[in-house]
Design a protein around this motif. Structure first.
Motif, short mmCIF file in Angstrom:
data_model
loop_
_atom_site.label_atom_id
_atom_site.label_comp_id
_atom_site.label_asym_id
_atom_site.label_seq_id
_atom_site.Cartn_x
_atom_site.Cartn_y
_atom_site.Cartn_z
N ALA A 396 0.81 -1.20 0.00
CA ALA A 396 -0.20 0.04 -0.02
C ALA A 396 0.71 1.38 0.00
O ALA A 396 0.64 2.13 -0.79
CB ALA A 396 -1.04 0.09 1.34
N GLY A 397 1.93 1.34 0.71
CA GLY A 397 2.99 2.44 0.74
C GLY A 397 3.49 2.58 -0.62
O GLY A 397 3.67 3.84 -1.05
N LEU A 400 1.35 4.40 -2.67
CA LEU A 400 1.13 5.84 -2.21
C LEU A 400 2.53 6.70 -2.98
O LEU A 400 2.65 7.77 -3.15
CB LEU A 400 1.17 5.91 -0.70
N GLU A 403 1.76 7.61 -6.16
CA GLU A 403 0.36 8.24 -6.46
C GLU A 403 0.66 9.66 -5.87
O GLU A 403 0.41 10.73 -6.66
CB GLU A 403 -0.66 7.76 -5.30
N VAL A 404 1.65 9.77 -4.87
CA VAL A 404 1.78 11.16 -4.41
C VAL A 404 2.94 11.95 -5.25
O VAL A 404 3.16 13.11 -5.20
CB VAL A 404 2.17 11.35 -3.02
N ARG A 505 0.89 16.70 -0.49
CA ARG A 505 0.22 15.31 -0.70
C ARG A 505 0.58 14.49 0.38
O ARG A 505 -0.26 13.84 1.00
CB ARG A 505 0.24 14.56 -1.96
N VAL A 506 1.72 14.36 0.85
CA VAL A 506 2.14 13.19 1.98
C VAL A 506 1.73 14.04 3.40
O VAL A 506 0.77 13.39 4.22
CB VAL A 506 3.59 13.19 2.16
N LEU A 509 -2.02 13.25 3.73
CA LEU A 509 -2.58 11.83 3.62
C LEU A 509 -3.07 11.44 5.30
O LEU A 509 -2.91 12.24 5.98
CB LEU A 509 -1.51 10.74 3.62
N GLU A 513 -2.21 6.10 6.09
CA GLU A 513 -1.62 6.08 4.82
C GLU A 513 0.06 6.36 5.08
O GLU A 513 0.57 6.02 4.30
CB GLU A 513 -2.42 6.83 3.97
N ARG A 514 0.02 7.55 5.89
CA ARG A 514 1.66 7.84 6.25
C ARG A 514 2.45 6.75 6.65
O ARG A 514 3.42 6.44 6.17
CB ARG A 514 1.53 9.15 6.92
N LEU A 517 3.24 4.36 3.80
CA LEU A 517 4.42 5.35 2.96
C LEU A 517 5.60 4.72 3.72
O LEU A 517 6.78 4.45 3.11
CB LEU A 517 4.03 6.78 2.73
#
Length: 524
Positions: A396-397, A400, A403-404, A505-506, A509, A513-514, A517
């Motif tokens: 998932a990270g 992201l 994505e970011v 964007r980070v 989050l 989510e952070r 990442l």
């Protein structure tokens, strides 16, 4: 110990290590196909080292990933067949490339011995080791690159600054200074009394230039989800200056020692793969405008793409190593032949001190054989394998990360040159997470003075492979060029300039989510 004795020990070590390497060798990236040079059309036309079929495969395998529900093929082996796949320990960065030949392992062992060797001041009875200084930062390569890992700023006034240097440059340049930098004659304008780097140690009878002074100012940052992070802004000074005050326009900028892993593979990336990512005018409108540093090779004088150092000011490992010998230890070599090290004209005792140049050793304090062995050792320190590549949070990270926009500069993977000069580095699929280009990182990280063609705000994208093992190897988690960030999240939050959008964007989050990442980054 005699040379023969050292060779036998190195050979014995080499045999033992090669047996272990054969047992641990990862599956190499498949590399079969027609002979190179069969056609010159199709994707990646600059890759004349590859066949048309190989070029298509390289294009496909280095394309941005689609779904990240599972790990990509070969992703676990960050350095291809050269990856170290043993257990993680404090020595995780000190292993040879897993695909080295027996002869390569012997050269690696000898290079390691010279990397660790303590140099002494001249004159000395140990003729192969004298020439230290007269002013210097460390007596050996290993003293700065502890465990071949990352350096750090001094913890307090009692801590030494061996793994951190202070560079000095003038902001006020004359027309001749600007011309000299534009023509590649020098990278920056040095201070007339202290040169381009502060050496905080000296041999007997020569004053050291001073000590590193450091203080921090804290700034709190608010993130989504109520999370707060404090960023520390460093302020470096020259304490106890021995040669008078710095020039009024002199600026100090700190550099910590960088991890030594994977350097030969970075050198084996095709130049065209780097230049293909340049976008100095941001023609594609994505907000990222990376450009290559272009510097003169110190031996040939030819313009080349810079790859090594925080500002990409060295075009090759040989140039980087020769520069470190001179500036950090005061040792001359064929790359940097000044036997008095970085003594300036105002440092008369330094210039008058004996050097280590002697008839029996040739014209330089570090012979060509020594330099070649240290370069070989540096080129073959292996990158450890990834951990937890299939972990759902890590995947998932990773999604992201793309994505970011982190991958806009931290390019994940390459396939190295098939005609690379070292066999162990040829045609390997590697995952360094860098484009090796210069990017504007904003005023917060600015060094204020240019280095070659890099402005103060521009820094080379550092490779991320091995970043998750910083604490295991180096015993700390301090990141960025001066070690100001106390962890991964602080390092991200210091990003500005071209990276501002990705940083924002980070910050936006969700906390979970952070955490994902950061879990991905710790797996690198």
């Amino acid at each position: 110990m005699s040379v023969d004795g050292r060779f036998l020990i190195a050979a014995a070590i080499g045999v033992a290590v090669v047996l272990a390497a054969l047992a641990l060798r990862p599956i190499p990236w498949p590399a079969q196909g027609p002979a190179p040079g069969e056609a010159d059309s199709g994707p990646l036309p600059w890759r004349t080292d590859l066949t048309p079929r190989d070029r298509e495969r390289v294009r496909d395998l280095t394309a941005a990933p689609g779904a990240v529900a599972v790990a990509q093929p070969f992703e676990i082996n960050s350095a291809g067949a050269a990856t170290f796949t043993g257990s993680v320990s404090r020595n995780a960065f000190s292993n040879p490339s897993s695909n080295l030949s027996l002869e390569g392992l012997q050269a690696f062992a000898l290079g390691n011995a010279i990397f660790r060797k303590l140099w002494v001041s001249s004159p000395s009875s140990t003729q192969a080791s004298d020439g230290l200084g007269p002013i210097y930062n460390a007596r050996s390569c290993q003293r700065c690159h502890l465990k071949d890992g990352r350096g750090h700023p001094p913890v307090d006034d009692q801590d030494d600054s061996t793994s951190l240097l202070l560079r000095v440059a003038l902001t006020a340049e004359t027309d001749d200074d600007v011309r000299a930098r534009r023509e590649g004659e020098r990278l920056a304008t040095p201070d007339p009394a202290y040169g381009g780097q502060i050496q905080d140690v000296a041999v007997a009878g020569v004053p050291a230039e001073g000590r590193v002074g450091l203080a921090y100012v804290e700034h709190e940052v608010q993130l989504s989800g109520g999370e707060r992070v404090s960023l520390r802004e460093p302020h470096f000074t020259l304490a106890n200056p021995a040669y008078g005050p710095l020039h009024p326009s002199a600026v100090l900028s700190a550099r910590v020692a960088q991890p030594m892993i994977g350097l030969g593979l970075l050198e084996a990336i095709h130049e065209g793969d780097l230049l293909d990512r340049e976008d100095p005018q941001d023609a594609d409108g994505d907000g990222i405008s990376g450009r290559a540093q272009r510097v003169r090779d110190p031996e040939s004088g030819e313009w080349r793409v810079g790859r090594f150092g925080w500002k990409a000011a060295a075009p090759s490992l040989r140039a980087q190593t020769g520069g470190a010998f001179l500036n950090d230890m005061g040792i001359s070599s064929a790359v940097q032949p000044r036997a008095s090290g970085e003594c300036t004209l105002q440092q008369t005792a330094c210039l008058a001190a004996p050097t280590g140049v002697q008839d029996a050793q040739g014209p330089f304090e570090a012979t060509n054989e020594m330099l070649d062995l240290v370069v070989f050792y540096s080129a073959n320190l292996a990158v450890p394998a990834r951990r937890d590549v299939d972990d759902p949070q890590v995947l998932a990270g990773k999604g992201l990360f793309h994505e970011v926009g982190c991958a806009g500069c931290h390019r994940p993977n390459y396939v190295t040159r098939r005609d690379a000069s070292r066999a162990a580095h040829q045609f390997q699929m590697i995952w360094p997470y860098t484009d090796l280009l210069l990017h504007d990182m904003g005023e917060g990280l600015s060094s204020e003075t240019p280095v070659g063609q890099a402005s103060g705000r521009e820094w080379r994208t550092p490779p991320l492979w091995g970043i998750g093992l910083t604490e295991a190897v180096s015993g700390h988690t301090q990141l960025l060029h001066d070690g100001r960030a106390r962890g991964l999240l602080e390092a991200i939050l210091w990003h500005g300039g071209e990276a501002s959008a990705a940083r924002d964007r980070v910050m936006a989050l969700a906390p979970s989510e952070r955490r994902a990442l950061l879990a991905f980054l710790r797996s690198l």
